[in-house]
Design a protein around this motif. Structure first.
Motif, PDB file in Angstrom:
ATOM      1  N   VAL A   1       1.546   6.482   9.865  1.00 12.93           N
ATOM      2  CA  VAL A   1       1.311   5.092   9.447  1.00 12.93           C
ATOM      3  C   VAL A   1       2.340   4.159  10.079  1.00 12.93           C
ATOM      4  O   VAL A   1       2.005   3.083  10.594  1.00 12.93           O
ATOM      5  CB  VAL A   1       1.352   4.970   7.904  1.00 12.93           C
ATOM      6  CG1 VAL A   1       1.349   3.510   7.481  1.00 12.93           C
ATOM      7  CG2 VAL A   1       0.168   5.705   7.285  1.00 12.93           C
TER       8      VAL A   1
ATOM      9  N   SER B   1       5.594   3.866  -0.897  1.00 12.26           N
ATOM     10  CA  SER B   1       4.950   2.551  -0.804  1.00 12.26           C
ATOM     11  C   SER B   1       5.557   1.748   0.333  1.00 12.26           C
ATOM     12  O   SER B   1       6.769   1.815   0.585  1.00 12.26           O
ATOM     13  CB  SER B   1       5.115   1.778  -2.117  1.00 12.26           C
ATOM     14  OG  SER B   1       4.468   2.441  -3.181  1.00 12.26           O
TER      15      SER B   1
ATOM     16  N   PHE C   1       0.849  -1.190   0.000  1.00 10.63           N
ATOM     17  CA  PHE C   1       0.000   0.000   0.000  1.00 10.63           C
ATOM     18  C   PHE C   1       0.881   1.234   0.000  1.00 10.63           C
ATOM     19  O   PHE C   1       2.117   1.156   0.090  1.00 10.63           O
ATOM     20  CB  PHE C   1      -0.923   0.003   1.227  1.00 10.63           C
ATOM     21  CG  PHE C   1      -0.182  -0.056   2.529  1.00 10.63           C
ATOM     22  CD1 PHE C   1       0.211   1.108   3.170  1.00 10.63           C
ATOM     23  CD2 PHE C   1       0.146  -1.277   3.102  1.00 10.63           C
ATOM     24  CE1 PHE C   1       0.914   1.061   4.358  1.00 10.63           C
ATOM     25  CE2 PHE C   1       0.854  -1.329   4.298  1.00 10.63           C
ATOM     26  CZ  PHE C   1       1.235  -0.158   4.925  1.00 10.63           C
ATOM     27  N   GLY C   2       0.251   2.403  -0.091  1.00 11.81           N
ATOM     28  CA  GLY C   2       1.054   3.605  -0.126  1.00 11.81           C
ATOM     29  C   GLY C   2       0.318   4.865   0.294  1.00 11.81           C
ATOM     30  O   GLY C   2      -0.899   4.865   0.510  1.00 11.81           O
ATOM     31  N   VAL C   3       1.089   5.931   0.398  1.00 13.79           N
ATOM     32  CA  VAL C   3       0.578   7.263   0.702  1.00 13.79           C
ATOM     33  C   VAL C   3       0.970   8.158  -0.464  1.00 13.79           C
ATOM     34  O   VAL C   3       2.117   8.136  -0.914  1.00 13.79           O
ATOM     35  CB  VAL C   3       1.174   7.808   2.013  1.00 13.79           C
ATOM     36  CG1 VAL C   3       0.692   9.229   2.275  1.00 13.79           C
ATOM     37  CG2 VAL C   3       0.833   6.888   3.180  1.00 13.79           C
TER      38      VAL C   3
ATOM     39  N   VAL D   1       3.129   9.369   6.404  1.00 15.13           N
ATOM     40  CA  VAL D   1       3.883   8.121   6.502  1.00 15.13           C
ATOM     41  C   VAL D   1       4.347   7.895   7.935  1.00 15.13           C
ATOM     42  O   VAL D   1       4.330   6.758   8.440  1.00 15.13           O
ATOM     43  CB  VAL D   1       5.100   8.133   5.540  1.00 15.13           C
ATOM     44  CG1 VAL D   1       6.031   6.953   5.827  1.00 15.13           C
ATOM     45  CG2 VAL D   1       4.629   8.091   4.093  1.00 15.13           C
TER      46      VAL D   1
ATOM     47  N   ILE E   1      -3.381   6.242   4.737  1.00 17.18           N
ATOM     48  CA  ILE E   1      -3.013   5.634   3.460  1.00 17.18           C
ATOM     49  C   ILE E   1      -4.149   5.855   2.465  1.00 17.18           C
ATOM     50  O   ILE E   1      -5.329   5.851   2.829  1.00 17.18           O
ATOM     51  CB  ILE E   1      -2.681   4.137   3.591  1.00 17.18           C
ATOM     52  CG1 ILE E   1      -3.956   3.297   3.776  1.00 17.18           C
ATOM     53  CG2 ILE E   1      -1.696   3.873   4.698  1.00 17.18           C
ATOM     54  CD1 ILE E   1      -3.755   1.841   3.462  1.00 17.18           C
TER      55      ILE E   1
ATOM     56  N   LEU F   1      -4.827   1.446   9.050  1.00 15.65           N
ATOM     57  CA  LEU F   1      -3.976   2.088   8.045  1.00 15.65           C
ATOM     58  C   LEU F   1      -4.730   3.197   7.322  1.00 15.65           C
ATOM     59  O   LEU F   1      -4.202   4.291   7.097  1.00 15.65           O
ATOM     60  CB  LEU F   1      -3.478   1.042   7.034  1.00 15.65           C
ATOM     61  CG  LEU F   1      -2.483   0.009   7.575  1.00 15.65           C
ATOM     62  CD1 LEU F   1      -2.219  -1.059   6.517  1.00 15.65           C
ATOM     63  CD2 LEU F   1      -1.172   0.672   7.999  1.00 15.65           C
TER      64      LEU F   1
END
Length: 228
Positions: free
Chosen positions: A69, A108, A46-48, A66, A131, A126
């Motif tokens: 997270v 990611s 997953f990602g931001v 991030v 995210i 999350l």
């Protein structure tokens, strides 16, 4: 004398060639082995991602998210060895219609979750911490090598059984295997990818959004047996 030597040479060459061309009675068959595996862990990527007009502000906003997270992941109890950053980028984009530049920052992260039952609560946390991009979810088994071995053995047994079926009609038997070819492009099927259900993005209570199913491990061989 020369004619005699030439004749013997031609004769021996012909005899050697005939021996080389002599075919061994054999049968060639294919075999397949399949093993259904229940996954025992899941890999989540997953990602931001954030966009804006100023590179510094966009990068700062992304880093702050991030950070939240990462702190949540640690608080959730994921070991440091089971999560890592897999990509960091900051790109400048140009809008030809507006004739302006913009910047896009992204990062990611990949998590290996060894307790699949905690998937929904992890994903909810999350999302709550910022995210906004779920790339894929891949189910795996920690005993995959054992299952690969089982699939290979089943494939060989299948090939032998087929060969015995064919030659039994001719009142013959199969002997030793003289050639074995592994035709498996992949010993297990392509990873199954899932997107997080839209309902899980809301503030509702955690829901069951993941169907783990099974992983199918396969092996394919071609075997040549001597006919007796």
């Amino acid at each position: 004398m020369k004619k005699t030597v030439l004749f013997l040479f031609v004769f021996m060459a012909s005899l050697s060639q005939a021996q080389e061309q002599k075919q061994i009675p054999q049968i060639t068959v294919s075999g397949e082995g399949k093993v259904s595996v229940k996954p025992d862990h899941v890999v989540i990527n997953f990602g931001v991602e954030n966009s804006g007009k100023d590179a510094t502000e966009v990068k700062k906003l992304n880093d702050e998210t991030v950070d939240k997270v990462m702190k949540f992941i640690k608080k959730f109890g994921i070991p440091a060895s089971d999560f890592q950053t897999t990509n960091v980028s900051l790109n400048r984009n140009y809008d030809y219609e507006k004739k302006k530049f913009s910047f896009n920052a992204s990062q990611s992260i990949t998590i290996t979750l060894k307790d699949i039952s905690k998937y929904d609560s992890l994903m909810m946390g999350l999302v709550d911490n910022g995210i906004n991009n779920i790339e894929n979810v891949e189910f795996k088994s920690s005993k995959i090598e054992d299952y690969k071995s089982q699939a290979r053995k089943l494939a060989m047994s299948d090939a032998k059984h087929k060969a015995e079926d064919y030659v039994s009609v001719l009142n013959q038997k199969i002997g030793k295997a003289i050639l074995i070819s592994d035709n498996s492009q992949a010993l297990f099927n392509e990873p199954r990818y899932y997107k997080l259900a839209a309902a899980s993005m809301s503030n509702e209570a955690p829901m069951e959004t993941l169907a783990a199913g099974e992983i199918e491990v396969t092996a394919n061989v071609t075997v040549s047996f001597i006919l007796e």
